[in-house]
Design an enzyme around this catalytic site. Structure first.
Site, PDB file in Angstrom:
ATOM      1  N   PRO A  76       0.823  -1.213   0.000  1.00  0.00           N
ATOM      2  CA  PRO A  76       0.000   0.000   0.000  1.00  0.00           C
ATOM      3  C   PRO A  76       0.855   1.261   0.000  1.00  0.00           C
ATOM      4  O   PRO A  76       2.054   1.210   0.285  1.00  0.00           O
ATOM      5  CB  PRO A  76      -0.805  -0.135   1.302  1.00  0.00           C
ATOM      6  CG  PRO A  76      -0.014  -1.062   2.156  1.00  0.00           C
ATOM      7  CD  PRO A  76       0.688  -1.996   1.239  1.00  0.00           C
ATOM      8  N   PRO A  77       0.236   2.402  -0.312  1.00  0.00           N
ATOM      9  CA  PRO A  77       1.008   3.659  -0.337  1.00  0.00           C
ATOM     10  C   PRO A  77       1.553   4.006   1.045  1.00  0.00           C
ATOM     11  O   PRO A  77       0.934   3.725   2.078  1.00  0.00           O
ATOM     12  CB  PRO A  77      -0.026   4.702  -0.795  1.00  0.00           C
ATOM     13  CG  PRO A  77      -1.099   3.914  -1.463  1.00  0.00           C
ATOM     14  CD  PRO A  77      -1.148   2.601  -0.765  1.00  0.00           C
ATOM     15  N   LYS A 127       8.213   1.930  -0.160  1.00  0.00           N
ATOM     16  CA  LYS A 127       8.715   1.212  -1.342  1.00  0.00           C
ATOM     17  C   LYS A 127       9.773   2.041  -2.075  1.00  0.00           C
ATOM     18  O   LYS A 127      10.854   1.555  -2.407  1.00  0.00           O
ATOM     19  CB  LYS A 127       7.551   0.888  -2.278  1.00  0.00           C
ATOM     20  CG  LYS A 127       6.454   0.035  -1.656  1.00  0.00           C
ATOM     21  CD  LYS A 127       5.402  -0.357  -2.651  1.00  0.00           C
ATOM     22  CE  LYS A 127       4.625   0.828  -3.164  1.00  0.00           C
ATOM     23  NZ  LYS A 127       3.828   1.500  -2.146  1.00  0.00           N
ATOM     24  N   THR A 128       9.474   3.298  -2.341  1.00  0.00           N
ATOM     25  CA  THR A 128      10.408   4.149  -3.084  1.00  0.00           C
ATOM     26  C   THR A 128      11.667   4.420  -2.275  1.00  0.00           C
ATOM     27  O   THR A 128      12.788   4.385  -2.804  1.00  0.00           O
ATOM     28  CB  THR A 128       9.724   5.478  -3.464  1.00  0.00           C
ATOM     29  OG1 THR A 128       8.539   5.196  -4.220  1.00  0.00           O
ATOM     30  CG2 THR A 128      10.666   6.334  -4.296  1.00  0.00           C
ATOM     31  N   VAL A 161       4.329   2.922   2.640  1.00  0.00           N
ATOM     32  CA  VAL A 161       5.027   1.937   3.474  1.00  0.00           C
ATOM     33  C   VAL A 161       6.530   1.919   3.207  1.00  0.00           C
ATOM     34  O   VAL A 161       7.260   1.154   3.836  1.00  0.00           O
ATOM     35  CB  VAL A 161       4.439   0.518   3.266  1.00  0.00           C
ATOM     36  CG1 VAL A 161       3.010   0.458   3.735  1.00  0.00           C
ATOM     37  CG2 VAL A 161       4.555   0.094   1.814  1.00  0.00           C
ATOM     38  N   SER A 179     -13.501 -12.078  -2.440  1.00  0.00           N
ATOM     39  CA  SER A 179     -13.220 -12.440  -1.054  1.00  0.00           C
ATOM     40  C   SER A 179     -14.308 -12.013  -0.073  1.00  0.00           C
ATOM     41  O   SER A 179     -14.230 -12.371   1.099  1.00  0.00           O
ATOM     42  CB  SER A 179     -11.875 -11.834  -0.622  1.00  0.00           C
ATOM     43  OG  SER A 179     -11.888 -10.429  -0.743  1.00  0.00           O
ATOM     44  N   LYS A 202      -5.181  -7.867   5.182  1.00  0.00           N
ATOM     45  CA  LYS A 202      -6.528  -7.924   5.766  1.00  0.00           C
ATOM     46  C   LYS A 202      -6.464  -8.116   7.280  1.00  0.00           C
ATOM     47  O   LYS A 202      -7.249  -7.500   8.030  1.00  0.00           O
ATOM     48  CB  LYS A 202      -7.315  -9.067   5.126  1.00  0.00           C
ATOM     49  CG  LYS A 202      -7.661  -8.821   3.666  1.00  0.00           C
ATOM     50  CD  LYS A 202      -8.329 -10.045   3.047  1.00  0.00           C
ATOM     51  CE  LYS A 202      -8.650  -9.821   1.592  1.00  0.00           C
ATOM     52  NZ  LYS A 202      -9.241 -11.018   0.959  1.00  0.00           N
TER      53      LYS A 202
END
Length: 806
Positions: A361-362, A366-367, A364, A687, A730
């Protein structure tokens, strides 16, 4: 060979002082001058001058030996006579020597200050045969050609040969003038037989003449090329003068400068050939021509690319791990995988391996992980965002037939990096689009394939560029939007959302110091307690990452900065401490409650879980029954897959409801309305099937659902519960929402071990492979239609029950 004493020497005859020679072989009848500098040799020369002026000279096997011993000298030398000598101020002696005859060394003697040798003088037995005469003439003929073709030998050498009649002397004179290695000359000196010596000279002359012919051909070609270059230079100068008269400026200087850049660029042979061809075209164009700009831009791009420039990797794994730990909190598995990847690179020596893809998710990290890898390894870092790109030319570049054409973003960023092995981050790869201009994801197939990107072809360059040394890293929020062929080229590393304690540590160690520095707040001027930070996270943010948390901290820092700036001496201002009661004054009323789930148990309301681009989310699914025509109403912006899940769940619930004594026309006289709140947000995926089926069963049987239980899984018509993805995200969302128990499909039981420790510690986790098992966990009453339960029903649902006997 040994060194004997002075007494041994006196018992034997034919003893001469000896001097070893470097890089020279002296033949009999040969006159030469040498400089004697080594002290034993100087002493030997002085000894010879005092006696009969005769010496023995022997060539060293290795000229670099300063103090040669017997093992460093050849066994055959020359007896020479000193006919002139000069003592120089520095202690050396220059002597003129003339070779007398060959000598074989039998013993070496060591005097107090010089060397001597007992020798055997070799007498040459010269036979007079027709074969020897013919060989002699052939050697003379070859040597004449040799002198004429070799510019280093004067023609006077040939005149000196005319007066020599002795074949042995003639052979030695020719041998002395041969420009060959000393080993060859030593072999000639050791050839005592004249015929053998002449045959060896014949062989050497034949080989040298062939080499001289080759050298002559090369010289002629080079001379021709030089003449051509001089002619071109003359024409260029003339053209330069003409252009100057026409007012076209100093074009030639620009041409030579570009040519120099091409030579220094270190291009591949193909690229260099293309660059020179385009440079010749540019030289013939008018500088005002539109195409000249395109050609000039093309050549500039070629010369600016790092064809051979690379940075040196620093693959200290402890340093890499320390750097990742310093820049990012948590993410233990992700960091471990990165260290493993770099360990393989260190052992193998190259990067021909999978492309890493960080999915999460945004917010966290990553970049920033890409930045940390580049810093730890010591490589340059470049990044492009692929979000919204729909044109294939953005990846492969535009063809040069268009005015204003440019290379693709891949080549542009490699040029910007300045090295051919940067860390290259392809951000938001899941948001690539496609339209009539092509599919950018298809163009990335070549870029991200280690077996193909060595020969990457950009439409603008029209030549291959090697991308195999680039460390490509991609990021994405979700995987299902990435084409399967592109997924196959990447190794996915998932970054789950942060838990409360992780956010707390990140805020205290990273975000708050960063924002204080950005707002000019010095350490100690702002303090936020752990409890206050916890309330800020729980009541003012609800996200998988920490971006909103950073914004809230920035908002606090702005208000603190305003207070500090209003003080006459900010440096002397006391520290501002923010407690829980101050949060509303800084950030306003809380945006979220402690729990996202319903406070009271309700019929037809269940808690489902979803996996979205922003991480895990809670779905409060509501079902209500009302008079109607048997329709299924779905609201809440549900996608096609989720609508199908709702229909499957309804079919299963209706089949389950056959145990109820309902009138035959019951389902044709009611409408079933399924709603998923927050209708402005699109939702999709299978789901939520278990949660929808549970809500329908709860509504049909009028049994409430436990409010603190969340569930996920795909349901079938037979009531089977199938596994789903995103279990990690989740479960984090469920814990964040206050859920106490989590129901997972039996197929996802293996994922429980990978869940965060805080999730496993604070929530009960149960698994189920059928809806019956799910209903046993979540319904407040057992699914059993008894008399006591039937009497409790009334109103609309009760009016449709068939009358039956007690």
């Amino acid at each position: 060979m040994r060194l004997n004493s002075n007494k041994d020497r006196e018992e034997r005859g034919s003893v001469y002082p000896l001097i070893p020679l470097r890089d020279v072989v002296i033949f009999p009848s040969m006159a030469t001058a040498i400089l004697v500098g080594r002290q034993p040799s100087v002493n030997a020369v002085e000894r010879a001058i005092k006696t009969d002026k005769n010496l023995v000279v022997v060539t060293q096997k290795n000229a670099s030996v300063n103090e040669p011993g017997p093992e460093d000298l050849f066994l055959v030398g020359t007896i020479v006579k000193i006919f002139h000598h000069i003592s120089l101020p520095d202690g050396t002696i220059k002597v003129m020597l003339e070779g007398v005859s060959r000598a074989r060394i039998h013993e070496y003697f060591e005097e107090d200050n010089y060397f001597a040798a007992r020798i055997e003088e070799i007498e040459v037995d010269e036979r007079d045969t027709r074969e020897l005469e013919a060989l002699m003439r052939r050697v003379e003929y070859l040597f004449t050609d040799y002198v004429r073709m070799n510019p280093r030998l004067p023609n006077e050498v040939l005149l000196s040969l005319q007066s020599i009649e002795d074949r042995s002397v003639l052979a030695d004179t020719i041998a002395a003038h041969l420009l060959v290695h000393n080993d060859e000359k030593q072999r000639l000196l050791e050839a005592f037989d004249v015929e053998e010596r002449l045959m060896a000279i014949h062989r050497i002359l034949s080989e040298e003449l062939q080499l001289l012919k080759v050298e002559k051909d090369i010289d002629e070609k080079v001379s021709s090329q030089v003449q051509k270059t001089q002619r071109e230079l003359f024409l260029h100068e003339k053209m330069k003068a003409i252009k100057k008269e026409l007012g076209q400026g100093e074009e030639y200087e620009e041409y030579t400068d570009v040519k120099r850049k091409i030579k220094k660029a270190g291009m591949s042979r193909e690229a260099e050939k293309m660059a020179y061809r385009e440079l010749d075209r540019l030289r013939m164009m008018s500088p005002m021509a539109p195409e000249a700009t395109v050609v000039r831009n093309y050549i500039e791009t070629l010369t600016a690319l790092p064809w051979r420039k690379r940075t040196r990797d620093s693959l200290d794994l402890e340093q890499v791990k320390a750097k990742l730990d310093a820049d990012h909190y948590g993410l233990a598995k992700v960091k471990e995988r990165i260290v493993e990847f770099l360990s393989v690179v260190k052992l193998v020596g190259n990067l021909r391996g999978p492309i890493l893809c960080f999915v999460g998710p945004p917010g966290v990290g990553k970049t920033s992980l890409g930045h940390s890898i580049a810093d730890a390894v010591g490589r340059n870092f470049v990044r492009i965002s692929l979000g919204g790109i729909r044109d294939e030319a953005e990846i492969r570049g535009h063809r040069r037939t268009y005015i204003g054409s440019l290379p693709g973003r891949i080549i542009q960023m490699v040029r910007k990096a300045g090295s051919k092995n940067p860390v290259f981050l392809l951000d938001e790869i899941d948001k690539l689009g496609a339209d009539f201009r092509g599919d950018p994801s298809a163009a990335l197939l070549e870029v991200l394939d280690p077996d193909q990107n060595k020969h990457f072809s950009d439409h603008f360059l029209e030549v291959e560029f090697d991308l195999s040394e680039v460390m490509f890293i991609t990021t994405a929020n979700v995987m299902y939007t990435i084409p399967p062929a592109l997924q196959d080229r990447m190794e996915v590393i998932r970054l789950p959302g942060y838990l409360l304690h992780e956010k707390l540590a990140i805020a205290q160690k990273f975000l708050l110091p960063k924002q204080m520095k950005a707002h000019g707040i010095k350490p100690g001027q702002l303090r936020i307690s752990t409890g206050t930070m916890t309330d800020l996270i729980r009541l003012y943010t609800r996200e998988a990452g920490v971006r909103n948390l950073e914004r809230e901290l920035a908002s606090i820092c702005r208000k603190v900065a305003r207070k500090l700036a209003s003080v006459a001496e900010p440096d002397a201002a006391r520290s501002i401490r923010i407690t829980r009661k101050h949060l509303e004054s800084y950030l306003g009323i809380p945006k979220y409650s402690d729990s996202e789930i319903d406070e009271h148990e309700s019929v037809g309301v269940t808690t489902g879980l979803a996996w979205t681009e922003v991480g895990g989310e809670i779905l409060n699914i509501e079902v209500t029954l009302m008079p109607g025509k048997g329709e299924l109403i779905l609201t809440g912006q549900l996608g096609e897959v989720m609508q199908e899940s709702a229909k499957i769940a309804l079919s299963f619930a209706r089949n389950k409801a056959r145990m109820l004594p309902l009138e035959n026309d019951f389902f044709s006289s009611i409408d079933v309305h399924v709603h998923v709140p927050e209708g402005a947000i699109p939702k999709d995926g299978p789901s939520a099937g278990v949660a929808i089926a549970t809500a329908l069963i709860s509504a049909f049987f009028d049994i409430p659902v436990n409010r603190d239980i969340a569930m996920t899984g795909e349901v079938t018509l037979r009531g089977k519960v199938l596994p789903v993805g995103g279990i990690n995200e989740k479960s984090v969302a469920a814990l964040r929402a206050g859920v106490k128990k989590l129901i997972l499909p039996k197929g996802n039981e293996k994922n429980i071990k990978e869940l965060p420790e805080e999730v496993r510690k604070n929530m009960k986790i149960a698994v189920a492979d059928s809806m019956d098992q799910v209903l046993e966990h979540v319904l407040t009453k057992k699914l059993d239609w008894g008399i006591e339960h039937r009497r409790d029903l009334g109103g609309f649902f009760g009016s449709h029950l068939r009358k039956s006997a007690n």
